[in-house]
Design an enzyme around this catalytic site. Structure first.
Site, mmCIF file in Angstrom:
data_model
loop_
_atom_site.group_PDB
_atom_site.id
_atom_site.type_symbol
_atom_site.label_atom_id
_atom_site.label_comp_id
_atom_site.label_asym_id
_atom_site.label_seq_id
_atom_site.Cartn_x
_atom_site.Cartn_y
_atom_site.Cartn_z
ATOM 1 N N CYS A 114 68.497 71.578 56.038
ATOM 2 C CA CYS A 114 68.709 73.147 56.526
ATOM 3 C C CYS A 114 69.448 73.205 57.703
ATOM 4 O O CYS A 114 69.912 74.519 58.076
ATOM 5 C CB CYS A 114 67.180 73.743 56.843
ATOM 6 S SG CYS A 114 66.246 73.674 55.412
ATOM 7 N N HIS A 256 68.157 79.899 60.812
ATOM 8 C CA HIS A 256 68.152 79.247 59.398
ATOM 9 C C HIS A 256 66.952 80.074 58.820
ATOM 10 O O HIS A 256 65.922 80.181 59.556
ATOM 11 C CB HIS A 256 67.732 77.783 59.472
ATOM 12 C CG HIS A 256 66.969 77.303 58.361
ATOM 13 N ND1 HIS A 256 67.607 77.457 57.188
ATOM 14 C CD2 HIS A 256 65.779 76.562 58.118
ATOM 15 C CE1 HIS A 256 66.634 77.000 56.283
ATOM 16 N NE2 HIS A 256 65.548 76.440 56.881
ATOM 17 N N ASN A 286 64.317 80.447 51.213
ATOM 18 C CA ASN A 286 65.068 79.414 52.032
ATOM 19 C C ASN A 286 66.123 78.610 51.083
ATOM 20 O O ASN A 286 65.787 77.759 50.548
ATOM 21 C CB ASN A 286 64.100 78.522 52.434
ATOM 22 C CG ASN A 286 64.595 77.468 53.358
ATOM 23 O OD1 ASN A 286 65.758 77.004 53.446
ATOM 24 N ND2 ASN A 286 63.597 76.501 54.089
HETATM 25 N N1 COA Z 1 49.911 80.950 46.578
HETATM 26 C C1 COA Z 1 48.472 81.090 46.903
HETATM 27 N N2 COA Z 1 47.710 80.266 47.600
HETATM 28 C C2 COA Z 1 48.636 79.254 48.212
HETATM 29 C C3 COA Z 1 49.990 79.123 47.968
HETATM 30 C C4 COA Z 1 50.541 80.100 47.071
HETATM 31 N N3 COA Z 1 51.945 79.666 46.781
HETATM 32 N N4 COA Z 1 50.325 78.001 48.772
HETATM 33 C C5 COA Z 1 49.158 77.345 49.322
HETATM 34 N N5 COA Z 1 48.147 78.402 49.058
HETATM 35 C C6 COA Z 1 46.824 78.036 49.427
HETATM 36 C C7 COA Z 1 46.547 76.771 49.827
HETATM 37 O O1 COA Z 1 46.105 75.946 49.019
HETATM 38 C C8 COA Z 1 45.502 77.048 50.841
HETATM 39 O O2 COA Z 1 44.182 77.072 50.144
HETATM 40 P P1 COA Z 1 42.757 76.802 50.606
HETATM 41 O O3 COA Z 1 42.475 77.294 51.819
HETATM 42 O O4 COA Z 1 41.698 77.124 49.475
HETATM 43 O O5 COA Z 1 42.827 75.043 50.832
HETATM 44 C C9 COA Z 1 45.663 78.319 51.446
HETATM 45 O O6 COA Z 1 46.662 79.029 50.731
HETATM 46 C C10 COA Z 1 46.075 78.296 52.809
HETATM 47 O O7 COA Z 1 47.116 77.087 52.993
HETATM 48 P P2 COA Z 1 48.087 76.822 54.030
HETATM 49 O O8 COA Z 1 48.948 75.766 53.905
HETATM 50 O O9 COA Z 1 47.541 76.627 55.465
HETATM 51 O O10 COA Z 1 48.951 78.176 54.212
HETATM 52 P P3 COA Z 1 49.999 78.382 55.446
HETATM 53 O O11 COA Z 1 49.588 79.902 55.939
HETATM 54 O O12 COA Z 1 50.368 77.458 56.250
HETATM 55 O O13 COA Z 1 51.450 79.055 54.628
HETATM 56 C C11 COA Z 1 53.409 77.804 54.199
HETATM 57 C C12 COA Z 1 51.862 77.598 53.633
HETATM 58 C C13 COA Z 1 54.213 76.380 53.319
HETATM 59 C C14 COA Z 1 53.805 79.048 53.638
HETATM 60 C C15 COA Z 1 53.679 77.548 55.607
HETATM 61 O O14 COA Z 1 52.923 76.375 56.235
HETATM 62 C C16 COA Z 1 55.028 77.176 55.804
HETATM 63 O O15 COA Z 1 55.954 78.203 55.550
HETATM 64 N N6 COA Z 1 55.459 76.103 56.702
HETATM 65 C C17 COA Z 1 56.775 75.708 57.121
HETATM 66 C C18 COA Z 1 57.522 75.159 56.053
HETATM 67 C C19 COA Z 1 58.915 75.091 56.543
HETATM 68 O O16 COA Z 1 59.640 76.328 56.004
HETATM 69 N N7 COA Z 1 59.433 74.310 57.135
HETATM 70 C C20 COA Z 1 60.495 74.198 57.613
HETATM 71 C C21 COA Z 1 61.456 73.782 56.472
HETATM 72 S S1 COA Z 1 63.361 73.855 56.951
#
Ligand code: COA
Length: 329
Positions: A114, A256, A286
């Site tokens: 990214c 980004h 993204n």
């Molecule tokens: N829809 C519904 N539920 C979802 C889901 C989706 N698309 N993706 C995950 N879940 C669920 C998980 O399974 C979890 O369920 P559980 O509590 O029963 O186990 C719950 O939602 C919470 O998951 P979690 O991973 O803690 O969610 P989050 O709030 O951290 O969001 C991301 C997940 C990926 C959106 C977030 O962590 C994120 O954006 N991370 C940064 C990634 C990124 O952009 N990195 C940089 C790259 S350049």
């Protein structure tokens, strides 16, 4: 030291829209509400079946050349930041050179995920400073939809396709690229990984495809969220301090485009209203190296960025990579 100038910008997103509702209708256990609340993404763009990264880059490049009033023959160097090149060999930049008919250019890709567009700007600036290049075309372009596992709801909701471009030079006219900074932490590179298809595992086999080794893996998305915010903040402070300006002097932050909650967290930390963040994430998701390049071009073209505005572009990505550009428009 020569001043680096931006002569033009361009961007392109493919017309096909994939909404959160479409993802749900594809059988993914998710909802529009969850995705919007956790990421800020409402929809993303998908390249057509026969559209490769260099095709998206071509459209963005033509627009940048047009804004700069240049022809492909004026370009000495093409750098494409991408993790989804058309082929492993040759580089996406080479395919682009052929399609653009930029015969004089030397070309290569940069793999900085990214952060690819800022890495490309940084690298092109060094060539221009050294005097071997007069005009460079730098691009961030991705077809992320080809490496996304559409069954993995944690990752597939995030990504989109697109391309953004800029023309850099050391001429007296143009907008000033005041600085670029880049950093790498290879030790934590595995956090965002495409494990298959390289020389580590095996060549692509039936088994590796069945395991999904060719897909983008995001290990510890929550951890990467916190690390990203820290590096975004460090990058902003580095560019501001280097140029002896203040946060208040920055008219636009064009980070980004990873996650809206990251933006609010950064904005809160630096005590800046979120309205000073230029956001395309809701429409394009993204798009990795392309995301801040597309946002820059859109902000220029819709008149958001005005003459003499300071624009800070902090980035973070797999690798791990991070950095920034500071522009005085
Ligand atoms: N829809 C519904 N539920 C979802 C889901 C989706 N698309 N993706 C995950 N879940 C669920 C998980 O399974 C979890 O369920 P559980 O509590 O029963 O186990 C719950 O939602 C919470 O998951 P979690 O991973 O803690 O969610 P989050 O709030 O951290 O969001 C991301 C997940 C990926 C959106 C977030 O962590 C994120 O954006 N991370 C940064 C990634 C990124 O952009 N990195 C940089 C790259 S350049």
């Amino acid at each position: 030291m020569k001043k680096i100038r931006i002569l033009g910008t361009g961007s392109y997103v493919p017309p096909k829209v994939l909404t959160n509702e479409d993802l749900k209708n594809m059988g993914l256990d998710t909802s529009d509400e969850w995705i919007v609340q956790r990421t800020g993404i409402k929809e993303r763009r998908l390249a057509g079946q026969h559209e490769a990264t260099s095709d998206l880059a071509l459209e963005a490049s033509k627009k940048a050349l047009d804004m700069a009033g240049l022809s492909p023959d004026d370009i000495d160097l093409i750098i494409v930041g991408t993790i989804t090149p058309d082929t492993h060999c040759p580089a996406a930049a080479n395919w682009l050179q052929a399609k653009l008919n930029a015969k004089r250019a030397v070309n290569f890709d940069i793999t900085a995920a990214c952060s690819g567009f800022i890495y490309a700007m940084h690298t092109a600036s060094q060539f221009i400073h050294a005097g071997s290049v007069k005009k460079a075309l730098v691009i961030g372009a991705e077809v992320m939809s080809r490496v996304v596992n559409w069954k993995d709801r944690t990752t597939c909701i995030l990504w989109g396709d697109g391309a953004g471009a800029a023309i850099l030079t050391a001429d007296n006219k143009g907008h000033q690229l005041l600085s670029t900074h880049v950093h790498t932490d290879g030790e934590n590179g595995k956090d965002l990984l495409v494990p298959g298809g390289g020389s580590t595992v095996t060549p692509i086999t039936k088994e590796s495809v069945e395991r999904g080794d060719h897909y983008l893996n995001m290990i510890g998305a929550n951890a990467s969220f916190r690390v990203a915010v820290r590096h975004f903040l460090d990058s902003i402070m580095e560019s501001v301090e280097h140029n002896k300006v203040t946060i208040e002097d920055i008219n636009w932050f064009i980070p980004h485009q990873a996650n809206f909650r990251m933006f609010t967290s950064i904005a809160k930390s630096i005590e800046v209203p979120i309205e000073r963040f230029y956001i395309t994430l809701d429409r394009y998701g993204n798009s990795s190296s392309a995301s801040c390049a597309i946002a820059l071009d859109e902000a220029v073209r819709d008149g958001s960025i005005k003459e003499k505005n300071h624009v800070c572009m902090p980035v973070f990505g797999g690798g791990l990579t991070w950095g920034s550009a500071l522009i005085k428009w």
